[in-house]
Every structure is written in structure tokens, then in C-alpha cells.
Write a protein that holds these residues in place. Structure first.
Motif, mmCIF file in Angstrom:
data_model
loop_
_atom_site.group_PDB
_atom_site.id
_atom_site.type_symbol
_atom_site.label_atom_id
_atom_site.label_comp_id
_atom_site.label_asym_id
_atom_site.label_seq_id
_atom_site.Cartn_x
_atom_site.Cartn_y
_atom_site.Cartn_z
ATOM 1 N N ASP A 320 -3.817 -2.079 -4.456
ATOM 2 C CA ASP A 320 -3.611 -1.368 -3.640
ATOM 3 C C ASP A 320 -2.314 -1.193 -3.145
ATOM 4 O OD1 ASP A 320 -4.080 -2.981 -3.300
ATOM 5 O OD2 ASP A 320 -6.107 -2.886 -2.002
ATOM 6 N N ARG A 321 -2.017 -1.119 -1.942
ATOM 7 C CA ARG A 321 -0.116 -1.603 -1.535
ATOM 8 C C ARG A 321 -0.495 -3.339 -1.773
ATOM 9 N NH1 ARG A 321 3.107 -2.987 -1.508
ATOM 10 N NH2 ARG A 321 5.309 -1.905 -1.061
ATOM 11 N N ALA A 400 -6.381 6.347 -1.104
ATOM 12 C CA ALA A 400 -7.162 6.781 -0.280
ATOM 13 C C ALA A 400 -6.784 6.572 0.999
ATOM 14 C CB ALA A 400 -8.604 7.247 -0.534
ATOM 15 N N ASP A 401 -5.990 5.249 1.566
ATOM 16 C CA ASP A 401 -5.254 5.482 3.022
ATOM 17 C C ASP A 401 -4.687 6.269 3.667
ATOM 18 O OD1 ASP A 401 -4.179 4.086 1.149
ATOM 19 O OD2 ASP A 401 -4.586 1.447 1.994
ATOM 20 N N GLY A 402 -3.256 6.586 2.549
ATOM 21 C CA GLY A 402 -2.699 7.567 2.622
ATOM 22 C C GLY A 402 -1.191 6.159 2.355
ATOM 23 N N LYS A 403 -1.345 5.335 1.776
ATOM 24 C CA LYS A 403 -0.356 4.541 1.465
ATOM 25 C C LYS A 403 -0.167 4.732 -0.225
ATOM 26 C CE LYS A 403 -1.527 0.683 5.079
ATOM 27 N NZ LYS A 403 -2.239 -0.562 4.853
#
Length: 682
Positions: A320-321, A400-403
Motif C-alpha cells: 500500500d502507500r 481499494a482506498d483510492g491511493k
């Protein structure tokens, strides 16, 4: 099925109801007066009969449009009883009416009966439906049941709570909720309540059961003798069930996905409130069933994706980010020596030495920040403490969170690097075999006069006295001997530079010095073929690379140039070596010959391993492939252009060494796909 009579005069309503009862159709009639043209807010599914009092056509058109909008949500058939002419009827049909019928004489029922039959309404054996609007369920109890069912646990526990609460609320013997199978020809019960306890779930054919009519008509009601209408449904007979009320479960797209039904061993009278409540329960059950299906499909998709990723032989992970692992495959778990539980939610800094972790963090951050794919070749210390060389390819995609999220695929190059080292050594040995005779000649010449001079010195020093003239001569002999030893030492140093094993060390390399060493190693071959060497060496800075490996490349290219000369006068053979700076960050070396050149077909394959145009036993086809790998590993590029009959030119592009670069060199971002191969020019 519901038949809702909107604003129909009592005389006409009574006529219609008598006709429906005479035909023994399983319908429930509901009269709704229209006061000041106020339409109902909810229209139940089934048949809606609208009376046209003959007012302004525009007013009736608006009424039809409003009812059509309600009916489309409730799956209704809107029939208008009207005396208007053909033009007026056409206008009402265009406004949303399903049918417009007029009286036959003064009777309205015959055409309406025909429409009802076409809708597939089942026939019941003359059982009175009881007073219109009567309900089995007190509204308070129905509301409590609905709340209890909708707040129950999700999944199959919801259906168990639902059928139990329905049985208690409707005071019936049996309740069930079932799911349609993929072929739409059978039902599998999800929860089945009978005689005060849960029963084992069963699968039964849909056709020949009252549930078939519930699916076809959305809501189906048989007050009594349901088993006589469906003699093929043995469950009705075996359980002694007489009344049936069922509703179809629908998905968000309106597709039938199941059935909710209540059954009773006595007569099952039901009114409008019962139909509405069962419809509400069916809607809630349909939504839950669709949610369960979506969740199951999501689980199947997730399992398929997990199994697919685990089947990949190369390690793969997703970050993830915040640089935390959110997905890893089996090959990556094996590489890290950790299970998924230990890896997910954590980052590289938790497992790798700080220097390696920082390097990987910078690479990942560059990809996440830029959003561009890249690749890098870096050292990795595995869980056993052994160093490995890994090629990591990265790509960014929306998480999934747009990031942005990062997916990386790893290729373990450790074994390939070991084999490449062996191949480079084999290529060096092949080159040394070619140069052996010349090297031996280069060493034998100085050794011959060193040996002769030493013998002369021995003889002179054995004399008792030496004249001043003799001492001067001896000094000259010693100087010549030292010069010869220096020549031997220089040749040995060139060989050592060419063959030393510090393959992976990178640092500043003096290009002119490497060129001089390579020319000394092939000098005998140059003399033997009487080849003219032109050197155009501009002042250039040190380049980033490895001296021995760059020397190997130059020797290989020089040997190839010598072998490319045709049978002709030796004085025509020419090799040109040039070095120049291009921009602030690049140095270019050129090795040009006037040999036979190459055809476009050969030129396209010269960097392929084991491809050679030499006779069997003469060439291995590894030389240029290894040259390409060496230059690329130093962050450079090798290009070639050739013209048949005129000659070939190789160009080596190397990066200028920077003072702040460490011994391992700078972090090299991957080249794009178009630059991963050498460029070839015709």
C-alpha cells in the motif's frame, strides 16, 4: 393475485368480482375510491383496473402516466375501462396503459376475464376468500416480526430467524425460504420451519408446485385445497398442508432468485396487509440472498486470485502507500522464510538489514510517487543470511482506498549471475587462447635479452678488476635488463587486469588506460596481420564501471574486428579506436573496422547467446552476448551499425563517474523496454 379496482363504480365492481368468483380464479379484489383524483402511493403487484369517468383526455393521460410509473416498480398490468373512441384509447395506451377495453353492450367483465386468464392466474376450487382487506397478522405484531428478522445475524442465520418469526406472526404450520438453482428449475431451501422446529433443507423441482406460480406472478395465494391444484407436489400431501401464500425473491436487477412461502394445515385466509407484509419480507430476504451470493462470489474470486498468485513461480507482493505488504504469494513467503501472518501489514524494514531496506524503500517510493513502472537489480540477504541478486519489476495501480498501490514481481538472478560469471570466464579463456601465441612472443622477446644480459653480467663480474669503460657498459646492460623486466611486468599486469575476479566491484575507470592495456594484449595479432590502428582519444573523465570487465569487452571487440578482415593485402586492414565525451554524463567509445561487415539478418542476432557465423569449433557465439551483458550491468549501452563490404562500428556508451557514488555504484533505475536490447543500425 391482486386485482385493484381504482375508482370503479360499485355496479361495475360487483360485476367484475362476480365474474372472477364464477371463474374460480385465485385473485383478491380490492376497491380503492379516487377522491379528487388522489392516486394511491403504493400499487400492489397484479392487475390494476382504472375507471375512466370521461373527463378531459389530458387529465386521464396524466393519471395513466402516474400509475404506470408506480406499476413499473410493482410489476402491474394497468387496464383502463373507458368508453372513448379509438383516438382516445390510443392516447391512453401511449401514456402507459397496458390495455384499454370498452363494454360489450353494458357488460365490462368478459374482456377483463380474458386479460386475467392471459396473466396465468391459477384457478382455485371455489373457496371463499373471506372479507376484503381482512388480515391474519395484527400490524403491531407484523412490525415486531419484520424488525426482529431484519436485525438478526447476517447470512443463513438471518433466514432461520426469518422463517421462525414468520410462522409465529402468521400463526401457520410451516414457513420456508428457498434459493433458485442455476438452471431456474428447482428450489433449494435455505431455512425450513415446520411444526415448531427447523427441518433439514431439501432440494425439489419447481414445476408442479405453488412456488412455480409465485415465481411467475410475484405473489401467489391459495386459501385452501392447494394440494388438489398441485397433485405432483408430494410434500403438500405428506405434510397435510391446505393453504399457501408465497412471494418471489428478486435481485436488484429484478431477476427471480428465490421464494418465500408460508403454508398452513388449515385454511389460509389473507388480506391486503398480509400480501404487503409478505412482499416486504420477500424484498428483505431477496436483498440478503443477493448479498450472500455476492459475498460467496467475492470469496471465490479471492480464492481464485490467491491460488493463481501462489501458482506463480516468481515471488510477487502488493504494497500500500505506506509501504506495507497487503498481499503476498507462496513464492515470496518462501523467499522471506515467513508466513503470511508475519508479513501482512509490515514492511521491508522489519526483516532486512537497514541498508538494503532503505534501498528498497527508495525504489518503491520512486515508483509510487511517479506512478510509472520500473525495475531494478539489487542485492538481497535472505532469511538464511545468504546474499542474492534480485531483479524487481514494479507497477502502480489504484488501491481499494483510492491511493496508489504497488505490485512487484521478483526474479531471482543469483544462479543466472553465477552462470554468467562462468560464461565470461570461458569467453576470457577462449580469448586468451587466441592471444596465447602473441603473449608468449611478447614475453619471450624481453626474456631472451634479459637472460643474455644476465649471462654477460655474470662473466664480467667474475673478473678480478673492471675498467671504467667496462663499468659504463655494465650500467647500460643493467638498464636494458630493467627495461625488459618492465615490459614483462606490464604484460603480466595486463593479463592480471584482464582475468582478475573482482567482477562486481564498480568504481572509477580510466578509459585510456583500459584501451592501452587491451591493445597491448592483441599487439601480436595486430602485427601479424599488419593492421593499422588509429587512435582518436579525446580527454575524457573516468567512467563508472569495472576495469577488468571493460577490458574484456574491448579485447573481445578487437579480436572480432581482426577476424572480420577478408583475404586481401594486409596493408588495407584498419581499426579505429575513439573516445569522446557526450554531454555532462556520458562517455562514448567507438571501435570501427573496415572488414566485411554484416548483413541486416546477421546484425539482428549478433547479441543472441550461442549465435555465431564462424565455423564449428572456432567460435562459441558467447562473446558479443557477454559484452552486451557486461556493458548493461555497468549501466551503459552497446550499439552497432554495419554495412556489408565496408565494415562495422561498435559504440559503447558509459556513465561518467560521480564523486558521491559509492563502491557499489548509484541506484540504477530500470531502462524501459525499448532500451533493454542493444540498438542496431543498418
Amino acid at each position: 393475485m391482486h386485482v385493484t379496482l381504482l375508482g370503479v363504480p360499485d355496479v361495475v365492481s360487483e360485476e367484475l368480482e362476480r365474474a372472477l368468483q364464477t371463474e374460480a380464479l385465485a385473485v383478491e379484489c380490492r376497491r380503492v375510491p379516487l377522491q379528487r383524483h388522489a392516486l394511491p402511493q403504493v400499487v400492489p403487484p397484479g392487475l390494476v383496473v382504472l375507471w375512466d369517468p370521461g373527463d378531459a383526455l389530458e387529465s386521464m393521460r396524466c393519471t395513466c402516466q402516474r400509475l404506470a410509473s408506480l406499476g413499473s416498480l410493482s410489476r402491474t398490468c394497468l387496464v383502463v375501462l373507458t368508453r372513448r373512441d379509438e383516438t382516445g384509447r390510443e392516447a391512453l395506451l401511449l401514456s402507459g396503459a397496458s390495455e384499454c377495453i370498452g363494454p360489450e353492450g353494458e357488460r365490462w367483465a368478459p374482456q377483463l376475464l380474458e386479460i386475467t386468464r392471459r396473466m396465468g392466474v391459477p384457478v382455485r376450487s371455489g373457496v371463499s376468500s373471506g372479507p376484503a382487506g381482512a388480515s391474519r397478522v395484527p400490524p403491531e405484531r407484523a412490525l415486531q416480526t419484520l424488525l426482529a428478522a431484519t436485525t438478526a445475524d447476517l447470512g443463513h442465520d438471518f433466514f432461520r430467524t426469518l422463517v421462525k418469526q414468520l410462522a409465529e406472526a402468521f400463526r401457520v404450520t410451516c414457513t420456508m425460504v428457498g434459493e433458485m438453482n442455476a438452471g431456474q428449475d428447482s428450489i433449494h431451501t435455505l431455512a425450513f420451519w415446520s411444526q415448531g422446529s427447523f427441518q433439514e433443507n431439501v432440494t425439489y423441482p419447481l414445476r408442479g408446485t405453488p412456488c412455480y406460480n409465485a415465481v411467475a406472478c410475484s405473489i401467489c395465494h391459495y386459501a385452501d385445497d392447494v394440494s388438489q391444484h398441485f397433485p405432483e407436489d408430494l410434500m403438500l400431501t405428506d405434510m397435510g398442508l391446505r393453504g399457501y401464500l408465497g412471494a418471489a425473491l428478486r435481485s436488484a436487477k429484478g431477476e427471480v432468485i428465490g421464494v418465500l412461502a408460508i403454508l398452513h394445515e388449515q385454511q389460509l385466509e389473507a388480506g391486503e396487509l398480509d400480501f404487503s407484509l409478505l412482499g416486504a419480507f420477500a424484498a428483505r430476504a431477496g436483498a440478503e440472498l443477493e448479498r450472500i451470493r455476492a459475498h460467496a462470489e467475492l470469496e471465490r474470486t479471492r480464492d481464485f486470485l490467491r491460488n493463481t498468485l501462489d501458482a506463480l513461480p516468481d515471488p510477487l507482493f502488493v504494497r500500500d502507500r505506506a509501504h506495507r505488504w497487503v498481499m503476498v504469494n507462496a513464492a515470496f513467503r518462501e523467499l522471506m522464510g515467513q508466513p503470511s501472518e508475519e508479513l501482512l501489514g509490515r514492511s521491508t524494514t522489519d526483516f532486512l538489514p537497514s541498508r538494503e531496506a532503505q534501498t528498497y524503500w527508495l525504489q518503491d517510493e520512486h515508483a509510487l510517487a511517479s506512478g510509472l513502472p520500473d525495475e531494478s537489480e539489487l542485492t538481497f540477504t535472505d532469511h538464511a543470511g545468504l546474499p542474492r541478486t534480485l531483479l524487481t519489476r514494479r507497477a502502480v495501480f489504484p488501491g481499494a482506498d483510492g491511493k496508489p498501490a504497488l505490485v512487484s514481481v521478483i526474479r531471482d538472478l543469483t544462479e543466472r549471475k553465477r552462470l554468467e560469471t562462468q560464461l565470461r570466464l570461458a569467453d576470457r579463456m577462449a580469448s586468451m587462447g587466441t592471444l596465447a601465441a602473441g603473449v608468449a612472443h611478447e614475453i619471450n622477446n624481453p626474456l631472451a635479452y634479459i637472460s643474455s644480459n644476465l649471462s654477460f653480467l655474470g662473466e664480467q663480474l667474475s673478473r678480478a678488476e673492471l675498467s671504467p669503460e667496462a663499468l659504463t657498459e655494465l650500467s647500460e646492460v643493467v638498464a636494458e635488463t630493467q627495461e625488459g623486466a618492465g615490459r614483462v611486468r606490464s604484460i603480466v599486469q595486463d593479463l592480471k587486469t584482464f582475468a582478475r575476479p573482482d567482477e562486481e566491484l564498480r568504481g572509477p575507470v580510466n578509459v585510456h588506460q583500459v584501451i592501452d592495456g587491451a591493445l597491448r594484449l592483441v599487439r601480436n595479432e595486430l602485427l601479424r596481420q599488419n593492421t593499422q590502428v588509429e587512435r582518436t582519444l579525446e580527454p575524457v573523465p573516468a567512467v563508472l564501471g569495472n576495469e577488468s570487465r571493460l577490458g574484456q569487452v574491448l579485447v573481445n571487440l578487437l579480436v572480432n574486428a581482426l577476424q572480420a578482415f577478408p583475404e586481401r593485402r594486409a596493408t588495407a586492414n584498419r581499426i579505429r579506436i575513439a573516445a569522446r565525451r557526450v554531454g555532462a554524463r556520458q562517455v562514448v567509445l567507438e571501435i570501427e573496422d573496415n572488414g566485411t561487415g554484416m548483413s541486416p539478418e546477421v546484425m539482428q542476432r549478433i547479441f543472441d547467446p550461442f549465435f555465431t557465423t564462424k565455423p564449428v569449433g572456432v567460435g562459441t557465439g558467447l562473446g558479443l552476448a557477454i559484452c552486451h551483458t557486461i556493458i548493461q550491468s555497468m549501466g551503459g549501452q552497446i550499439d552497432v551499425h554495419s554495412t556489408p563490404g565496408k565494415g562495422t562500428t561498435f559504440l559503447l556508451s558509459l556513465s561518467v563517474y560521480q564523486e558521491d557514488e559509492d563502491e557499489d555504484g548509484p541506484v540504477q533505475l530500470a531502462q524501459d523496454a525499448t532500451s533493454s536490447r542493444p540498438r542496431i543500425y543498418g
